[in-house]
Scaffold this motif. Sequence first.
Motif, PDB file in Angstrom:
ATOM      1  N   MET A  94       0.771  -1.150  -0.022  1.00 18.63           N
ATOM      2  CA  MET A  94       0.078   0.138  -0.049  1.00 18.63           C
ATOM      3  C   MET A  94       0.835   1.479  -0.172  1.00 18.63           C
ATOM      4  SD  MET A  94      -2.821   1.084   2.823  1.00 18.63           S
ATOM      5  CE  MET A  94      -3.779   2.491   2.652  1.00 18.63           C
ATOM      6  N   TYR A  95       2.201   1.263   0.655  1.00 15.98           N
ATOM      7  CA  TYR A  95       2.806   2.438   0.822  1.00 15.98           C
ATOM      8  C   TYR A  95       4.233   2.411  -0.195  1.00 15.98           C
ATOM      9  CZ  TYR A  95      -0.013   3.162   4.682  1.00 15.98           C
ATOM     10  OH  TYR A  95      -1.144   3.325   5.417  1.00 15.98           O
ATOM     11  N   PHE A  96       4.010   1.532  -1.144  1.00 17.06           N
ATOM     12  CA  PHE A  96       5.127   1.438  -2.280  1.00 17.06           C
ATOM     13  C   PHE A  96       5.359   2.751  -2.906  1.00 17.06           C
ATOM     14  CE2 PHE A  96       4.098  -3.239  -1.879  1.00 17.06           C
ATOM     15  CZ  PHE A  96       5.392  -3.634  -1.423  1.00 17.06           C
ATOM     16  N   TRP A  97       4.725   3.557  -2.790  1.00 18.74           N
ATOM     17  CA  TRP A  97       4.741   5.116  -3.232  1.00 18.74           C
ATOM     18  C   TRP A  97       5.579   5.880  -2.695  1.00 18.74           C
ATOM     19  CZ3 TRP A  97       3.153   8.884  -0.399  1.00 18.74           C
ATOM     20  CH2 TRP A  97       2.200   8.883   0.474  1.00 18.74           C
ATOM     21  N   ILE A  98       5.919   5.675  -1.302  1.00 21.66           N
ATOM     22  CA  ILE A  98       6.742   6.478  -0.663  1.00 21.66           C
ATOM     23  C   ILE A  98       8.216   6.782  -1.110  1.00 21.66           C
ATOM     24  CG2 ILE A  98       7.443   6.934   1.775  1.00 21.66           C
ATOM     25  CD1 ILE A  98       4.956   5.945   2.988  1.00 21.66           C
ATOM     26  N   SER A  99       8.907   5.499  -1.208  1.00 20.65           N
ATOM     27  CA  SER A  99       9.962   5.583  -1.882  1.00 20.65           C
ATOM     28  C   SER A  99      10.269   6.068  -2.969  1.00 20.65           C
ATOM     29  CB  SER A  99      10.691   3.977  -1.564  1.00 20.65           C
ATOM     30  OG  SER A  99      10.813   3.560  -0.332  1.00 20.65           O
ATOM     31  N   PRO A 100       9.723   5.950  -4.117  1.00 25.26           N
ATOM     32  CA  PRO A 100       9.927   6.552  -5.250  1.00 25.26           C
ATOM     33  C   PRO A 100       9.563   7.963  -5.261  1.00 25.26           C
ATOM     34  CG  PRO A 100       8.027   4.944  -5.390  1.00 25.26           C
ATOM     35  CD  PRO A 100       8.706   4.627  -4.345  1.00 25.26           C
ATOM     36  N   LEU A 101       8.686   8.419  -4.404  1.00 25.82           N
ATOM     37  CA  LEU A 101       8.546   9.792  -4.021  1.00 25.82           C
ATOM     38  C   LEU A 101       9.639  10.685  -3.427  1.00 25.82           C
ATOM     39  CD1 LEU A 101       5.430  11.724  -2.697  1.00 25.82           C
ATOM     40  CD2 LEU A 101       7.597  12.060  -1.559  1.00 25.82           C
ATOM     41  N   ALA A 137      -1.196   5.236  -9.089  1.00 23.90           N
ATOM     42  CA  ALA A 137      -0.026   4.911  -8.249  1.00 23.90           C
ATOM     43  C   ALA A 137      -0.581   4.309  -6.896  1.00 23.90           C
ATOM     44  CB  ALA A 137       0.735   6.067  -7.777  1.00 23.90           C
ATOM     45  N   ALA A 138      -1.912   4.687  -6.411  1.00 22.66           N
ATOM     46  CA  ALA A 138      -2.528   4.339  -5.017  1.00 22.66           C
ATOM     47  C   ALA A 138      -3.191   3.361  -5.179  1.00 22.66           C
ATOM     48  CB  ALA A 138      -3.176   5.751  -4.429  1.00 22.66           C
ATOM     49  N   SER A 139      -3.719   2.717  -6.278  1.00 18.24           N
ATOM     50  CA  SER A 139      -4.684   1.492  -6.562  1.00 18.24           C
ATOM     51  C   SER A 139      -3.905   0.412  -6.534  1.00 18.24           C
ATOM     52  CB  SER A 139      -4.955   1.597  -8.190  1.00 18.24           C
ATOM     53  OG  SER A 139      -4.128   1.279  -9.213  1.00 18.24           O
ATOM     54  N   GLU A 140      -4.773  -0.735  -6.613  1.00 15.05           N
ATOM     55  CA  GLU A 140      -4.355  -2.065  -6.293  1.00 15.05           C
ATOM     56  C   GLU A 140      -3.335  -2.885  -7.419  1.00 15.05           C
ATOM     57  OE1 GLU A 140      -4.081  -3.496  -3.097  1.00 15.05           O
ATOM     58  OE2 GLU A 140      -4.803  -1.555  -2.183  1.00 15.05           O
ATOM     59  N   SER A 141      -2.449  -2.202  -7.970  1.00 10.68           N
ATOM     60  CA  SER A 141      -1.925  -2.634  -9.053  1.00 10.68           C
ATOM     61  C   SER A 141      -0.576  -3.437  -8.879  1.00 10.68           C
ATOM     62  CB  SER A 141      -1.690  -1.403 -10.185  1.00 10.68           C
ATOM     63  OG  SER A 141      -0.971  -0.358  -9.591  1.00 10.68           O
ATOM     64  N   SER A 142       0.063  -3.702  -9.676  1.00 12.95           N
ATOM     65  CA  SER A 142       1.295  -4.516  -9.576  1.00 12.95           C
ATOM     66  C   SER A 142       2.242  -3.286  -8.870  1.00 12.95           C
ATOM     67  CB  SER A 142       2.028  -5.040 -10.716  1.00 12.95           C
ATOM     68  OG  SER A 142       2.488  -4.050 -11.598  1.00 12.95           O
ATOM     69  N   VAL A 143       3.453  -3.848  -7.908  1.00 12.75           N
ATOM     70  CA  VAL A 143       4.294  -3.130  -7.428  1.00 12.75           C
ATOM     71  C   VAL A 143       5.165  -2.208  -8.496  1.00 12.75           C
ATOM     72  CG1 VAL A 143       6.338  -3.155  -6.192  1.00 12.75           C
ATOM     73  CG2 VAL A 143       4.535  -4.674  -5.492  1.00 12.75           C
ATOM     74  N   TYR A 144       5.534  -2.815  -9.731  1.00 12.78           N
ATOM     75  CA  TYR A 144       6.039  -2.280 -10.625  1.00 12.78           C
ATOM     76  C   TYR A 144       5.271  -1.094 -11.364  1.00 12.78           C
ATOM     77  CZ  TYR A 144       6.654  -0.881 -15.534  1.00 12.78           C
ATOM     78  OH  TYR A 144       6.831  -0.178 -16.611  1.00 12.78           O
ATOM     79  N   GLU A 145       4.124  -1.135 -11.250  1.00 10.31           N
ATOM     80  CA  GLU A 145       3.280  -0.094 -11.851  1.00 10.31           C
ATOM     81  C   GLU A 145       3.078   0.962 -10.781  1.00 10.31           C
ATOM     82  OE1 GLU A 145      -0.193  -1.935 -13.007  1.00 10.31           O
ATOM     83  OE2 GLU A 145       0.299  -2.678 -14.987  1.00 10.31           O
ATOM     84  N   LEU A 182       6.767   9.064 -11.984  1.00 10.15           N
ATOM     85  CA  LEU A 182       6.280   9.904 -12.927  1.00 10.15           C
ATOM     86  C   LEU A 182       5.360  10.889 -12.164  1.00 10.15           C
ATOM     87  CD1 LEU A 182       5.163   7.282 -15.770  1.00 10.15           C
ATOM     88  CD2 LEU A 182       7.344   8.948 -15.415  1.00 10.15           C
ATOM     89  N   GLY A 183       4.383  10.402 -11.162  1.00 12.92           N
ATOM     90  CA  GLY A 183       3.544  11.734 -10.638  1.00 12.92           C
ATOM     91  C   GLY A 183       4.334  12.483  -9.716  1.00 12.92           C
ATOM     92  N   THR A 184       5.329  12.188  -9.081  1.00 15.23           N
ATOM     93  CA  THR A 184       6.174  12.880  -8.521  1.00 15.23           C
ATOM     94  C   THR A 184       6.696  13.885  -9.034  1.00 15.23           C
ATOM     95  OG1 THR A 184       6.662  11.180  -6.639  1.00 15.23           O
ATOM     96  CG2 THR A 184       7.891  13.375  -6.331  1.00 15.23           C
ATOM     97  N   LEU A 185       7.388  13.404 -10.276  1.00 16.29           N
ATOM     98  CA  LEU A 185       8.347  14.428 -11.208  1.00 16.29           C
ATOM     99  C   LEU A 185       7.192  15.454 -11.732  1.00 16.29           C
ATOM    100  CD1 LEU A 185      10.809  14.878 -12.848  1.00 16.29           C
ATOM    101  CD2 LEU A 185       9.770  13.199 -14.509  1.00 16.29           C
ATOM    102  N   LEU A 186       6.147  15.051 -12.043  1.00 17.68           N
ATOM    103  CA  LEU A 186       5.052  15.867 -12.573  1.00 17.68           C
ATOM    104  C   LEU A 186       4.523  16.867 -11.557  1.00 17.68           C
ATOM    105  CD1 LEU A 186       3.236  17.096 -15.046  1.00 17.68           C
ATOM    106  CD2 LEU A 186       1.540  15.121 -14.469  1.00 17.68           C
ATOM    107  N   ALA A 187       4.383  16.343 -10.365  1.00 17.43           N
ATOM    108  CA  ALA A 187       4.020  17.490  -9.439  1.00 17.43           C
ATOM    109  C   ALA A 187       5.101  18.419  -8.955  1.00 17.43           C
ATOM    110  CB  ALA A 187       3.917  16.787  -8.193  1.00 17.43           C
ATOM    111  N   LEU A 188       6.376  17.870  -9.074  1.00 19.44           N
ATOM    112  CA  LEU A 188       7.616  18.708  -9.075  1.00 19.44           C
ATOM    113  C   LEU A 188       7.736  19.957 -10.186  1.00 19.44           C
ATOM    114  CD1 LEU A 188      10.681  16.296  -7.687  1.00 19.44           C
ATOM    115  CD2 LEU A 188       9.345  18.061  -6.385  1.00 19.44           C
ATOM    116  N   GLY A 189       7.167  19.483 -11.347  1.00 18.94           N
ATOM    117  CA  GLY A 189       7.230  20.416 -12.369  1.00 18.94           C
ATOM    118  C   GLY A 189       6.105  21.501 -12.234  1.00 18.94           C
ATOM    119  N   LEU A 190       4.936  20.834 -11.622  1.00 18.12           N
ATOM    120  CA  LEU A 190       3.955  21.962 -11.186  1.00 18.12           C
ATOM    121  C   LEU A 190       4.445  22.868 -10.203  1.00 18.12           C
ATOM    122  CD1 LEU A 190       1.093  22.961 -11.123  1.00 18.12           C
ATOM    123  CD2 LEU A 190       0.432  20.959  -9.729  1.00 18.12           C
TER     124      LEU A 190
END
Length: 252
Positions: free
Chosen positions: A1-8, A205-213, A220-228
């Motif tokens: 569930m929190y796999f997005w924290i490290s890439p962020l 990113a927050a959905s129940e998809s694979s860890v890779y996805e 990608l979401g964090t990069l776009l947020a930083l661009g914003l």
Amino acid sequence: MYFWISPLIFTIFVWWFSTGLILKINSLPKHYFKAIFVLSIGVLLMAFWGLQISSQQATVAGAYCSFTCAIVIWGWQELAFLLGYITGSRRSDCPHGLSGMRRAWYAFQTINYHEMTLLSLGIVLFLMNLEAVNQTGFWTYIILWGMRQSTKINIFLGVLNFNEAFLPQHLKYLITYFRRKAMNLLMPFSILVSIIFLVPIWLHAASESSVYEMTSSALLGTLLALGLLEHLFLIMPFPSELLWKWGYKNHR
């Protein structure tokens, strides 16, 4: 569930560190520029090699590798621009009294070689990723390209902060093509479009998809947020250049 924290966290660090590193390299004495540029071409080729391998791996490691290689490829052309090797056919101040489409055309001439390089690198990445199972690197480059184009046009139309301290002395003529305004009509549209693309990326990113996805979408979401965020820095009374004071301090 929190796999997005490290890439962020990883994306924020890479964004901050890579920007400062490029500015730091560019602040070195000018007689080092040729050697730096030659070495950077070797790094560029290694990044393409790494992206080619990782694009065939739909894994967490593959997502990180593909993302990082795309950042290195993007960073190469940023460095080449700041070093003065790939800029434009016009390298002089904006003539006084110039306005409208003629001013826009002259401004484009100051970066036309740079823009053609960006497009060429993008085409190469597109061709490399036609049958790739890991598209993270390609979309990383697309996000960087799209947000940077938006930034350039907004700066041309007029913003509050140019971050002109980032420009080395041999590129100071670019400032004469900028306009300082509190806001321009394109900026709200740029922010809105960024949010429209940002929301579904983070929902995925927050959905129940694979860890890779989840990892790829979070990068990608964090990069776009930083661009914003960088767009917001352009119109906020906040000296964002302080974030990279360690990198550009010698430019003055």
